[in-house]
Scaffold this motif. Structure first.
Motif, short mmCIF file in Angstrom:
data_model
loop_
_atom_site.label_atom_id
_atom_site.label_comp_id
_atom_site.label_asym_id
_atom_site.label_seq_id
_atom_site.Cartn_x
_atom_site.Cartn_y
_atom_site.Cartn_z
N ASN A 119 0.81 -1.22 0.00
CA ASN A 119 0.00 0.00 0.00
C ASN A 119 0.84 1.27 0.00
OD1 ASN A 119 -2.49 -1.31 0.01
ND2 ASN A 119 -2.38 -1.62 2.21
N VAL A 120 2.12 1.16 0.35
CA VAL A 120 2.97 2.36 0.42
C VAL A 120 3.19 2.91 -0.98
CG1 VAL A 120 5.27 3.23 0.98
CG2 VAL A 120 4.12 1.68 2.54
N GLY A 121 2.85 4.17 -1.15
CA GLY A 121 3.10 4.84 -2.41
C GLY A 121 2.17 4.43 -3.52
N GLY A 122 1.65 3.21 -3.49
CA GLY A 122 0.84 2.73 -4.59
C GLY A 122 -0.61 3.16 -4.49
N ASP A 123 -1.26 2.86 -3.37
CA ASP A 123 -2.67 3.14 -3.25
C ASP A 123 -2.89 4.23 -2.22
OD1 ASP A 123 -5.38 3.14 -3.26
OD2 ASP A 123 -5.65 1.10 -2.54
N SER A 124 -2.63 5.46 -2.61
CA SER A 124 -2.77 6.58 -1.68
C SER A 124 -4.23 6.86 -1.38
CB SER A 124 -2.10 7.83 -2.23
OG SER A 124 -2.70 8.20 -3.46
N THR A 125 -5.15 6.35 -2.21
CA THR A 125 -6.57 6.55 -1.97
C THR A 125 -6.99 5.85 -0.69
OG1 THR A 125 -6.88 6.57 -4.35
CG2 THR A 125 -8.85 6.36 -3.02
N LEU A 126 -6.56 4.60 -0.51
CA LEU A 126 -6.91 3.84 0.69
C LEU A 126 -6.26 4.47 1.92
CD1 LEU A 126 -8.38 1.40 1.84
CD2 LEU A 126 -6.32 0.06 1.45
N ASN A 127 -4.97 4.80 1.81
CA ASN A 127 -4.29 5.46 2.94
C ASN A 127 -4.97 6.78 3.26
OD1 ASN A 127 -2.40 3.43 3.22
ND2 ASN A 127 -0.95 4.38 1.82
N GLY A 128 -5.32 7.54 2.25
CA GLY A 128 -5.99 8.82 2.45
C GLY A 128 -7.34 8.64 3.12
N PHE A 129 -8.05 7.56 2.75
CA PHE A 129 -9.35 7.26 3.34
C PHE A 129 -9.21 7.07 4.86
CE2 PHE A 129 -12.35 3.87 4.66
CZ PHE A 129 -13.54 4.57 4.51
N PHE A 130 -8.22 6.23 5.27
CA PHE A 130 -8.02 6.00 6.70
C PHE A 130 -7.50 7.25 7.41
CE2 PHE A 130 -7.93 1.45 5.41
CZ PHE A 130 -9.03 1.05 6.16
N GLN A 131 -6.66 8.03 6.74
CA GLN A 131 -6.18 9.29 7.33
C GLN A 131 -7.35 10.24 7.56
OE1 GLN A 131 -3.25 10.72 4.57
NE2 GLN A 131 -1.66 9.37 5.33
N LYS A 132 -8.28 10.28 6.62
CA LYS A 132 -9.43 11.17 6.75
C LYS A 132 -10.31 10.73 7.90
CE LYS A 132 -13.35 13.12 4.24
NZ LYS A 132 -13.56 14.02 5.33
N ILE A 133 -10.56 9.40 8.00
CA ILE A 133 -11.38 8.89 9.11
C ILE A 133 -10.74 9.27 10.44
CG2 ILE A 133 -12.13 6.80 10.33
CD1 ILE A 133 -12.58 5.51 7.63
N PHE A 134 -9.44 9.02 10.57
CA PHE A 134 -8.74 9.31 11.82
C PHE A 134 -8.70 10.82 12.08
CE2 PHE A 134 -5.10 9.93 14.62
CZ PHE A 134 -5.31 8.95 15.56
N GLY A 135 -8.40 11.61 11.04
CA GLY A 135 -8.27 13.06 11.19
C GLY A 135 -9.58 13.74 11.57
N ASP A 136 -10.71 13.23 11.06
CA ASP A 136 -12.01 13.85 11.33
C ASP A 136 -12.70 13.28 12.57
OD1 ASP A 136 -11.59 15.31 9.07
OD2 ASP A 136 -12.93 14.14 7.78
N ALA A 137 -12.09 12.28 13.20
CA ALA A 137 -12.74 11.58 14.32
C ALA A 137 -12.64 12.37 15.63
CB ALA A 137 -12.10 10.20 14.50
#
Length: 200
Positions: free
Chosen positions: A136-154
């Protein structure tokens, strides 16, 4: 100059850009914001994004320097999704009365302490993983971004639940329900057909 790896995620109001510059010295990091341009320099490393896909407000944009990355928060002037960082599309806010480029202002911002990043730092390792260690590193930033958004907005309870469930389950469970997670240790639940082994 050395190029820097970066990724981003966005909301209607902000674009959050992660620039992976391990051990960046906050005193030597320089970020310049302009309405359609972002310039990052740190020693011989640099990143130039121009033209940005949309217009930003330099006075509301900021950045924080962490151990592994520099997080840049670009404040959008128009609440729309960009879909990318840079692009040749015309600025939707530009019109015949737009100021000339000579009157465009740039602003440098001093870094601030990344207090929110301290909790998310717990979830990351001391060293960046390579794509061989984690696909997932570098390749699928959409999935990482999804989890970052969930954590950031929680809220705080949700963040606490995510960190506790992830750590206690060895990364096999991620829960956002603090009322459920706080009662007892979270079980390790390996995927079907897998066996959990604890490494020293």
């Amino acid at each position: 100059m050395a190029a820097l790896r970066h990724e981003f995620y966005e909301t209607d109001e902000f674009v959050t850009l992660s620039i992976f510059d391990r051990g960046a010295d906050p005193a030597k990091v320089n970020v310049d914001f302009a309405p359609r341009k972002l310039s990052y320099t740190h020693g011989d490393k640099s990143l130039l994004l121009e033209p940005l896909q949309g217009q930003i407000d330099p006075s509301r944009s900021q950045f924080t320097v962490g151990k592994v990355k520099v997080e840049v928060r670009l404040a959008k002037t128009n609440a729309v999704r960009w879909g990318g960082l840079v692009g040749d599309s015309p600025d939707p806010l530009a019109n015949s009365a737009a100021p000339s480029s000579s009157s465009t202002t740039t602003r440098s911002v001093k870094p601030t302490k990344n207090w929110e990043g301290i909790t998310s730092e717990i979830l990351t390792n001391d060293k960046e993983k390579t794509t061989e260690e984690d696909p997932n590193v570098g390749g699928d930033s959409t999935l990482n971004g999804f989890f970052q958004k969930i954590f950031g907005d929680a809220d705080d309870d949700t963040k606490r639940a995510m960190m506790k469930s992830y750590q206690e389950s060895g990364g096999t469970t991620l829960s956002t329900n603090w009322d459920e997670v706080k009662k007892a240790p979270v079980e390790v639940k390996p995927p079907a057909g897998s066996e959990w082994k604890k490494w020293n």
